[in-house]
Design a protein around this motif. Structure first.
Motif, mmCIF file in Angstrom:
data_model
loop_
_atom_site.group_PDB
_atom_site.id
_atom_site.type_symbol
_atom_site.label_atom_id
_atom_site.label_comp_id
_atom_site.label_asym_id
_atom_site.label_seq_id
_atom_site.Cartn_x
_atom_site.Cartn_y
_atom_site.Cartn_z
ATOM 1 N N PRO A 182 0.813 -1.227 0.000
ATOM 2 C CA PRO A 182 0.000 0.000 0.000
ATOM 3 C C PRO A 182 0.836 1.262 0.000
ATOM 4 O O PRO A 182 0.510 2.234 -0.687
ATOM 5 N N ALA A 183 1.937 1.240 0.758
ATOM 6 C CA ALA A 183 2.775 2.442 0.811
ATOM 7 C C ALA A 183 3.427 2.714 -0.531
ATOM 8 O O ALA A 183 3.487 3.862 -0.990
ATOM 9 N N MET A 184 3.915 1.659 -1.193
ATOM 10 C CA MET A 184 4.551 1.864 -2.483
ATOM 11 C C MET A 184 3.552 2.374 -3.514
ATOM 12 O O MET A 184 3.845 3.272 -4.298
ATOM 13 N N TRP A 185 2.336 1.771 -3.491
ATOM 14 C CA TRP A 185 1.323 2.270 -4.415
ATOM 15 C C TRP A 185 0.971 3.720 -4.112
ATOM 16 O O TRP A 185 0.801 4.528 -5.035
ATOM 17 N N LEU A 186 0.875 4.051 -2.821
ATOM 18 C CA LEU A 186 0.548 5.420 -2.450
ATOM 19 C C LEU A 186 1.657 6.380 -2.857
ATOM 20 O O LEU A 186 1.400 7.457 -3.413
ATOM 21 N N ILE A 187 2.910 5.975 -2.605
ATOM 22 C CA ILE A 187 4.037 6.842 -2.967
ATOM 23 C C ILE A 187 4.115 6.999 -4.482
ATOM 24 O O ILE A 187 4.359 8.099 -5.005
ATOM 25 N N THR A 188 3.896 5.901 -5.214
ATOM 26 C CA THR A 188 3.900 5.989 -6.679
ATOM 27 C C THR A 188 2.822 6.934 -7.182
ATOM 28 O O THR A 188 3.055 7.764 -8.083
ATOM 29 N N ALA A 189 1.642 6.829 -6.592
ATOM 30 C CA ALA A 189 0.556 7.722 -7.001
ATOM 31 C C ALA A 189 0.875 9.173 -6.670
ATOM 32 O O ALA A 189 0.619 10.085 -7.476
ATOM 33 N N ILE A 190 1.478 9.395 -5.494
ATOM 34 C CA ILE A 190 1.831 10.772 -5.113
ATOM 35 C C ILE A 190 2.888 11.333 -6.055
ATOM 36 O O ILE A 190 2.801 12.486 -6.504
ATOM 37 N N VAL A 191 3.928 10.515 -6.381
ATOM 38 C CA VAL A 191 4.983 10.982 -7.298
ATOM 39 C C VAL A 191 4.407 11.281 -8.672
ATOM 40 O O VAL A 191 4.744 12.294 -9.312
ATOM 41 N N ALA A 192 3.500 10.399 -9.164
ATOM 42 C CA ALA A 192 2.890 10.643 -10.472
ATOM 43 C C ALA A 192 2.057 11.920 -10.457
ATOM 44 O O ALA A 192 2.120 12.741 -11.386
ATOM 45 N N LEU A 193 1.273 12.113 -9.383
ATOM 46 C CA LEU A 193 0.441 13.306 -9.291
ATOM 47 C C LEU A 193 1.293 14.565 -9.213
ATOM 48 O O LEU A 193 1.040 15.558 -9.919
ATOM 49 N N THR A 194 2.324 14.526 -8.366
ATOM 50 C CA THR A 194 3.197 15.705 -8.252
ATOM 51 C C THR A 194 3.964 15.959 -9.536
ATOM 52 O O THR A 194 4.231 17.110 -9.889
ATOM 53 N N THR A 195 4.310 14.884 -10.281
ATOM 54 C CA THR A 195 5.000 15.074 -11.557
ATOM 55 C C THR A 195 4.103 15.777 -12.562
ATOM 56 O O THR A 195 4.528 16.694 -13.276
ATOM 57 N N VAL A 196 2.821 15.343 -12.616
ATOM 58 C CA VAL A 196 1.880 16.004 -13.528
ATOM 59 C C VAL A 196 1.676 17.457 -13.138
ATOM 60 O O VAL A 196 1.701 18.368 -13.990
ATOM 61 N N LEU A 197 1.494 17.697 -11.845
ATOM 62 C CA LEU A 197 1.326 19.079 -11.384
ATOM 63 C C LEU A 197 2.579 19.901 -11.669
ATOM 64 O O LEU A 197 2.490 21.070 -12.088
ATOM 65 N N ALA A 198 3.754 19.279 -11.455
ATOM 66 C CA ALA A 198 5.006 19.992 -11.733
ATOM 67 C C ALA A 198 5.135 20.319 -13.212
ATOM 68 O O ALA A 198 5.591 21.406 -13.586
ATOM 69 N N ALA A 199 4.717 19.370 -14.086
ATOM 70 C CA ALA A 199 4.774 19.634 -15.528
ATOM 71 C C ALA A 199 3.871 20.801 -15.897
ATOM 72 O O ALA A 199 4.245 21.670 -16.708
ATOM 73 N N LEU A 200 2.660 20.838 -15.290
ATOM 74 C CA LEU A 200 1.766 21.959 -15.574
ATOM 75 C C LEU A 200 2.343 23.273 -15.073
ATOM 76 O O LEU A 200 2.294 24.301 -15.769
ATOM 77 N N VAL A 201 2.920 23.244 -13.869
ATOM 78 C CA VAL A 201 3.517 24.467 -13.322
ATOM 79 C C VAL A 201 4.704 24.912 -14.161
ATOM 80 O O VAL A 201 4.866 26.099 -14.484
ATOM 81 N N ILE A 202 5.550 23.935 -14.550
ATOM 82 C CA ILE A 202 6.721 24.279 -15.365
ATOM 83 C C ILE A 202 6.286 24.866 -16.698
ATOM 84 O O ILE A 202 6.856 25.848 -17.190
ATOM 85 N N GLY A 203 5.241 24.254 -17.302
ATOM 86 C CA GLY A 203 4.764 24.774 -18.579
ATOM 87 C C GLY A 203 4.253 26.196 -18.461
ATOM 88 O O GLY A 203 4.555 27.053 -19.302
ATOM 89 N N SER A 204 3.487 26.464 -17.413
ATOM 90 C CA SER A 204 2.948 27.825 -17.252
ATOM 91 C C SER A 204 4.035 28.828 -16.904
ATOM 92 O O SER A 204 3.978 29.993 -17.313
ATOM 93 N N VAL A 205 5.054 28.380 -16.148
ATOM 94 C CA VAL A 205 6.122 29.307 -15.737
ATOM 95 C C VAL A 205 7.070 29.603 -16.894
ATOM 96 O O VAL A 205 7.483 30.743 -17.105
ATOM 97 N N THR A 206 7.405 28.546 -17.658
ATOM 98 C CA THR A 206 8.418 28.725 -18.710
ATOM 99 C C THR A 206 7.830 29.105 -20.057
ATOM 100 O O THR A 206 8.584 29.345 -20.998
ATOM 101 N N ARG A 207 6.505 29.110 -20.194
ATOM 102 C CA ARG A 207 5.905 29.493 -21.471
ATOM 103 C C ARG A 207 6.312 30.910 -21.899
ATOM 104 O O ARG A 207 6.644 31.137 -23.066
ATOM 105 N N PRO A 208 6.291 31.898 -20.980
ATOM 106 C CA PRO A 208 6.772 33.232 -21.397
ATOM 107 C C PRO A 208 8.225 33.222 -21.842
ATOM 108 O O PRO A 208 8.602 33.917 -22.791
ATOM 109 N N LEU A 209 9.058 32.415 -21.155
ATOM 110 C CA LEU A 209 10.464 32.336 -21.553
ATOM 111 C C LEU A 209 10.607 31.722 -22.937
ATOM 112 O O LEU A 209 11.437 32.155 -23.743
ATOM 113 N N LYS A 210 9.775 30.714 -23.251
ATOM 114 C CA LYS A 210 9.825 30.102 -24.574
ATOM 115 C C LYS A 210 9.429 31.106 -25.646
ATOM 116 O O LYS A 210 10.042 31.176 -26.716
#
Length: 509
Positions: A182-210
């Motif tokens: 359960p912990a590994m599944w939970l950690i995997t889900a958290i990492v995947a969720l944070t990765t998606v959120l990070a990708a969205l944040v990175i895209g919005s932050v770096t879009r002006p730079l692009k």
């Protein structure tokens, strides 16, 4: 590697390290919980034993063999534990272990006293007599006698050692079932969720730079005149963050550059138009002056009384012709500098072109005692696409310039060679050479490198011939290189794209 990828890798690495740290923390906490639980259970067990049996030392002294069996019966329901009776110095008096201890064997008394005198401890690590190479969870209780002797408040210690055995298979299965999966599944889900959120944040932050990068690339590729129009729509909307400030600064810089570019373009257009008009307006009076001076010179040619006037007319005529050539050169430079100027390219054999130029200058070279040769290496022609009129003028300027400074006995050679996708046309002479300090400025307009020639003679020119050569070669997409040294002659190389060059194919699709 782009900024987006760097930020994404940084966030992913941070999340991965955080997940590992969380796992390590949970494992450490689980191990500590096991130690504390074991210690508390062992302490409670010893407390019950000491409270129930207050004559342990008397039992050991009266019945030593039966006492050992008694101790083994006590720990029968406490797996992975060993019970010892110690004297006040830590000597083992009785043991439930299977290992035969040597006589007088002692354990460290620090952990024993700490466990016996400090209630409420998390856990205590001490000696395991059967495994002295590793610490074990220990607990102890002081043991007294029924008949208290003077000066002996503590007769010894009851010492319990909990072996650090690995968890049984069933407990490991329980651990994996209750925590690992359960912990590994939970950690995997958290990492995947944070990765998606990070990708969205990175895209919005770096879009002006692009978008800023694309605007700069458009400006660099298309130039300031066309690139500014393409770069302006690419700029992101201004915000209050650092990217918004950078966008505003770039927009202000772009506006300033466009104003300066427009001003420079107007000034350059005014300069070229003024030079062209001045050249055009001066040609007629100079032509008329030249005709008048030639007429006077012809009239005074046979009159001995007009010899002085004849010499003055000759000097005036020579300077007028030089001025006319300079005005013509100024007009030609103004025409070549026009942005709309287009070459009329033709595919020609440069060997034939150079042979024609050498034939044109053969008589002037012979009059000066200079040998002029057009070298032709090999049987294959050297083909290039050039504006014949302009390129012939460029090579002729170089040959004429070499003739002006080569004395009798010098040698001038012209040659064309094909090197890969380039064609190299060289004009070499064995004349006096050029000083090293003059070489960087040789193709600057109105710069005269040969200061030894008197300007009044006009033989040195006004520094426009080589400037015209450079401009013609640049219009052909080539470059000019000069090597020279005093007393060793001069070589000028014109490097052009060959007829099969990819660069020429891109310029003329």
């Amino acid at each position: 590697m782009s900024v987006r990828l760097k930020i994404a890798l940084t966030i992913f690495a941070t999340g991965f390290v955080t997940a590992l740290a969380v796992l390590a923390t949970v494992v450490f906490a689980f191990q500590r919980f096991e130690h504390e639980t074991t210690y508390q259970r062992a302490s409670a067990f010893l407390g019950r034993v000491v409270a129930t049996y207050d004559n342990l030392f008397e039992m050991h002294e009266r019945y030593p063999e039966d006492f050992t069996l008694f101790l083994k019966n006590l720990v029968l329901f406490e797996p992975d534990t060993q019970l010892y009776l110690l004297d006040p110095e830590g000597t083992v008096l009785a043991s439930t272990g299977s290992v035969q201890l040597p006589p007088g064997f002692k354990v460290a008394m620090g952990p024993v006293r700490q466990a016996a005198s400090t209630p409420g401890m998390a856990y205590v690590m001490g000696d395991d007599p059967e495994r002295m190479d590793a610490d074990a969870i220990v607990t102890a209780r002081p043991v007294g006698r029924r008949a208290i002797r003077s000066g002996e408040p503590v007769a010894g210690y009851l010492y319990l050692v909990c072996h650090k055995e690995g968890l049984p298979a069933t407990r490991w299965q329980v651990l994996r079932a209750s925590f690992a999966q359960p912990a590994m599944w939970l950690i995997t889900a958290i990492v995947a969720l944070t990765t998606v959120l990070a990708a969205l944040v990175i895209g919005s932050v770096t879009r002006p730079l692009k978008r800023l990068t694309q605007a700069v690339a458009a400006l660099s590729e298309k130039g300031l005149q066309e690139g500014a129009a393409h770069a302006q729509p690419l700029l992101p909307p201004a915000t209050r963050d650092e990217f918004g400030q950078l966008t505003q600064a770039f927009g202000a810089m772009l506006a300033t550059l466009r104003k300066q570019w427009d001003a420079l373009r107007r000034l350059d257009h005014f300069r070229r138009e003024a030079v062209s008009n001045l050249s055009h307006d001066l040609r007629s009076p100079l032509t008329a002056t030249t005709a008048c001076l030639e007429t006077l010179q012809a009239r005074w040619a046979g009159d001995a009384t007009r010899q002085d006037d004849h010499r003055l007319a000759e000097v005036a005529l020579r300077n007028t012709r030089n001025a006319a050539r300079m005005v013509q050169s100024l007009g030609d430079l103004a025409t070549l500098d026009e942005p709309a100027f287009q070459l009329r390219r033709e595919r020609v054999d440069l060997h034939e072109l150079l042979a024609d130029i050498a034939a044109r200058f053969a008589e002037p070279a012979a009059q000066r005692g200079v040998a002029l040769t057009a070298l032709h290496d090999g049987e294959h022609p050297v083909v290039a696409e050039v504006d014949v009129e302009l390129f012939e003028r460029a090579v002729a300027n170089l040959v004429d310039n070499a003739l002006k400074f080569c004395g009798a006995g010098c040698h001038i050679t012209v040659q064309a060679e094909e090197r890969g996708h380039e064609v190299v046309v060289s004009v070499r002479d064995t004349g006096p050479g050029i000083a090293e300090a003059d070489l960087p400025h040789l193709f600057d307009r109105f710069y005269q490198a040969r200061q030894s020639v008197a300007p009044a003679t006009g033989e040195g020119g006004k520094g426009l011939g080589l400037a015209i050569v450079k401009r013609i070669v640049e219009l052909h997409g080539g470059s000019v290189a000069v090597t020279s040294s005093l007393t060793h002659g001069t070589e000028v190389k014109l490097v052009l794209p060959s007829a099969t060059s990819p660069k020429l194919a891109r310029e003329n699709p």
